[in-house]
Design a protein around this motif. Structure first.
Motif, short mmCIF file in Angstrom:
data_model
loop_
_atom_site.label_atom_id
_atom_site.label_comp_id
_atom_site.label_asym_id
_atom_site.label_seq_id
_atom_site.Cartn_x
_atom_site.Cartn_y
_atom_site.Cartn_z
N ASN A 84 -4.02 5.81 10.69
CA ASN A 84 -5.08 4.92 11.18
C ASN A 84 -6.18 5.65 11.95
OD1 ASN A 84 -4.27 5.29 13.87
ND2 ASN A 84 -3.13 3.38 14.00
N GLY A 85 -6.09 6.99 12.01
CA GLY A 85 -7.15 7.78 12.64
C GLY A 85 -6.96 8.00 14.12
N GLY A 86 -6.00 7.29 14.72
CA GLY A 86 -5.81 7.38 16.17
C GLY A 86 -5.35 8.76 16.62
N LEU A 87 -4.50 9.38 15.82
CA LEU A 87 -3.97 10.69 16.22
C LEU A 87 -5.10 11.72 16.34
CD1 LEU A 87 -1.55 12.55 16.78
CD2 LEU A 87 -1.32 12.87 14.30
N ILE A 88 -5.90 11.86 15.29
CA ILE A 88 -6.98 12.84 15.30
C ILE A 88 -8.07 12.42 16.30
CG2 ILE A 88 -8.79 13.95 13.92
CD1 ILE A 88 -5.95 14.85 13.22
N GLY A 89 -8.38 11.13 16.32
CA GLY A 89 -9.42 10.65 17.23
C GLY A 89 -9.11 10.94 18.69
N THR A 90 -7.85 10.76 19.07
CA THR A 90 -7.48 10.96 20.48
C THR A 90 -7.42 12.43 20.85
OG1 THR A 90 -5.14 10.78 19.88
CG2 THR A 90 -6.19 8.78 20.74
N ILE A 91 -6.84 13.25 19.99
CA ILE A 91 -6.66 14.66 20.39
C ILE A 91 -7.95 15.47 20.27
CG2 ILE A 91 -4.19 14.70 19.86
CD1 ILE A 91 -4.88 16.36 17.34
N THR A 92 -8.91 14.99 19.45
CA THR A 92 -10.19 15.71 19.37
C THR A 92 -11.20 15.17 20.38
OG1 THR A 92 -10.96 14.21 17.63
CG2 THR A 92 -9.92 16.26 16.91
N HIS A 93 -10.76 14.21 21.18
CA HIS A 93 -11.60 13.57 22.19
C HIS A 93 -12.84 12.92 21.57
CE1 HIS A 93 -9.65 15.87 25.79
NE2 HIS A 93 -8.76 15.32 24.99
N THR A 98 -9.38 6.82 23.32
CA THR A 98 -9.00 7.34 24.63
C THR A 98 -8.52 8.79 24.44
OG1 THR A 98 -8.21 5.14 25.18
CG2 THR A 98 -7.57 6.92 26.65
N ALA A 99 -9.05 9.70 25.24
CA ALA A 99 -8.72 11.12 25.09
C ALA A 99 -7.25 11.38 25.43
CB ALA A 99 -9.63 11.96 25.98
N MET A 100 -6.58 12.13 24.57
CA MET A 100 -5.17 12.48 24.75
C MET A 100 -5.01 13.99 24.71
SD MET A 100 -3.35 9.71 25.05
CE MET A 100 -4.18 8.13 25.33
N LYS A 116 -4.71 18.64 12.49
CA LYS A 116 -5.75 18.26 11.52
C LYS A 116 -5.34 18.65 10.10
CE LYS A 116 -10.20 18.49 13.96
NZ LYS A 116 -11.33 19.43 14.21
N THR A 117 -4.81 19.85 9.96
CA THR A 117 -4.39 20.34 8.64
C THR A 117 -3.29 19.45 8.08
OG1 THR A 117 -4.89 22.60 9.31
CG2 THR A 117 -3.45 22.35 7.40
#
Ligand code: HEC
Length: 126
Positions: A84-93, A98-100, A116-117
């Motif tokens: 759903n994009g949450g993993l990459i969205g959060t860790i890439t700020h 919300t930044a993780m 990402k890979t």
């Protein structure tokens, strides 16, 4: 300048250049240290990163109290955030997320690139 000297100088130039490339790992340990993005798998790489940086709030026992109801422990759970994009969205700020890891510094580029890979390759259970 005679021909022999020119040849010797060129050999030196090549030798110096290859030394530079050979030492890149020592010069930039953050980029290469444990950072193989050619062969990333869930079991060898992703699970370790997530467990060390995220399980404090997103494990199966902590997520409801600390992780906003988002569990990341185990393949089936992290697969949801990967898709759903949450993993990459959060860790890439990404500002849309919300930044993780929350309350902590951004993970190093190596870990982010490995995740990402893995996601780009389909977030497989490998
Ligand atoms: C200190 C606790 C804490 C840590 C550590 C933490 N998180 Fe979170 N996370 C939260 C909370 C709380 C939320 C709920 C959203 C919010 O607070 O904005 C959340 C939400 C999320 C979400 C859903 C956000 C969205 O907008 O879809 C994802 C994905 C996520 N975290 C991933 C991670 C990852 C990956 C790590 C490790 C790199 C991590 N988190 C580390 C507390 C934490």
């Amino acid at each position: 300048m005679n021909k022999a000297l020119l040849i010797i100088l060129s050999i030196f130039a090549v030798a110096i250049q290859s030394c530079y490339y050979d030492n890149a790992e020592e010069l930039y340990p953050a980029i290469t240290d444990g950072c193989d993005t050619t062969n990333v798998t869930y079991s060898n790489n992703i699970q370790n990163i997530i467990s060390s940086r995220c399980y404090g709030c997103h494990s199966n026992t902590s997520y409801s109290d600390y992780g906003g109801g988002v569990a990341l422990e185990g393949y089936d759970n992290i697969k949801i955030s990967a898709d759903n994009g949450g993993l990459i969205g959060t860790i890439t700020h990404n500002p849309d997320y919300t930044a993780m890891p929350k309350g902590s510094s951004k993970m190093d580029d190596c870990k982010i690139n490995q995740i990402k890979t893995w996601v780009a390759q389909g977030a497989k259970n490998n």
